[in-house]
Scaffold this motif. Structure first.
Motif, PDB file in Angstrom:
ATOM      1  N   UNK A 141      -4.682  -8.478  15.858  1.00 27.96           N
ATOM      2  CA  UNK A 141      -5.506  -8.644  14.654  1.00 27.96           C
ATOM      3  C   UNK A 141      -5.754  -7.297  13.985  1.00 27.96           C
ATOM      4  N   UNK A 142      -6.084  -6.273  14.805  1.00 24.93           N
ATOM      5  CA  UNK A 142      -6.323  -4.938  14.267  1.00 24.93           C
ATOM      6  C   UNK A 142      -5.068  -4.383  13.597  1.00 24.93           C
ATOM      7  N   UNK A 143      -3.901  -4.596  14.241  1.00 26.36           N
ATOM      8  CA  UNK A 143      -2.631  -4.118  13.688  1.00 26.36           C
ATOM      9  C   UNK A 143      -2.333  -4.771  12.344  1.00 26.36           C
ATOM     10  N   UNK A 144      -2.638  -6.067  12.231  1.00 25.33           N
ATOM     11  CA  UNK A 144      -2.362  -6.763  10.962  1.00 25.33           C
ATOM     12  C   UNK A 144      -3.265  -6.247   9.855  1.00 25.33           C
ATOM     13  N   UNK A 145      -4.552  -6.083  10.166  1.00 23.79           N
ATOM     14  CA  UNK A 145      -5.497  -5.583   9.171  1.00 23.79           C
ATOM     15  C   UNK A 145      -5.103  -4.178   8.721  1.00 23.79           C
ATOM     16  N   UNK A 146      -4.610  -3.357   9.665  1.00 26.37           N
ATOM     17  CA  UNK A 146      -4.229  -1.970   9.366  1.00 26.37           C
ATOM     18  C   UNK A 146      -2.820  -1.863   8.776  1.00 26.37           C
ATOM     19  N   UNK A 147      -2.175  -2.999   8.576  1.00 30.40           N
ATOM     20  CA  UNK A 147      -0.809  -3.015   8.013  1.00 30.40           C
ATOM     21  C   UNK A 147       0.194  -2.281   8.903  1.00 30.40           C
TER      22      UNK A 147
END
Length: 200
Positions: A141-147
């Motif tokens: 989830x963090x990786x997706x938000x951070x692109x």
């Protein structure tokens, strides 16, 4: 005979019977534990070694010398063979149709076993808020938000990247028990992490 991928890191081996006991404790079923251990050894997720390996000829005599070269070709099929038997209590196994391969003194990697088991335990109890499953969900989830996830990433590469990050985090967080990328890959859809568009 399976070998660990990185010979520079010492491996802590445990007897097959100990692995069965640990797997049964986590999975709650001796039958399921046996099935999972066989599966993990067959797919090479769980490295194993043995103290003795014999290949018997049609007369039941132990083959030696150049004839033993063929035994390593048979080991890739060993754990999936239909006529294959395991004596869990005595740490030995054999296969009667594929050249009568017999291995004794079977041990498996303790680290790899424990890396595979927590995930199974969490899935059994549904406690995805803890352990590896929770960490992976949070990191994805963090990786997706951070692109940080490439648009065209393949599921295998995504699982490998999650494993790499988890192992790095585990160096400073001893409560985190990393699992292998194959286990991650197998569960990404169940966790709602694949395809990437499903990550919330």
């Amino acid at each position: 005979m399976a070998k660990a991928n990185d010979n520079s890191i010492p491996i802590d081996w445990i007897w097959l019977i100990q692995a069965l006991q640990e797997a049964t404790r986590v999975l709650g079923s001796r039958r399921l534990a046996k099935r999972r251990l066989k599966q993990w050894m067959a797919t090479k997720e769980l490295p194993w070694i043995c103290t003795s390996l014999d290949l018997l000829d049609e007369k039941g005599q132990v083959m030696t010398g150049p004839l033993l070269g063929s035994v390593f070709l048979l080991l890739d099929l060993f754990w999936d063979a239909t006529s294959h038997w395991i004596d869990w209590e005595d740490n030995c196994a054999g296969e009667n149709e594929l050249g009568a391969v017999q291995v004794t003194g079977i041990s498996v990697s303790r680290e790899r076993l424990f890396a595979l088991l927590p995930l199974a335990g969490e899935l059994r109890t549904g406690e995805q808020s803890r352990g590896a499953a929770a960490w992976i969900t949070g990191e994805a989830t963090r990786m997706k938000v951070a692109n940080e996830i490439p648009e065209n990433i393949k599921i295998t590469h995504f699982a490998q990247e999650l494993e790499r990050r988890m192992r790095k985090t585990a160096l400073s967080d001893k409560s985190l028990r990393p699992i292998g990328w194959r286990s991650i890959k197998n569960e990404l859809r169940n966790w709602g992490l694949w395809p990437i568009t499903t990550i919330k």
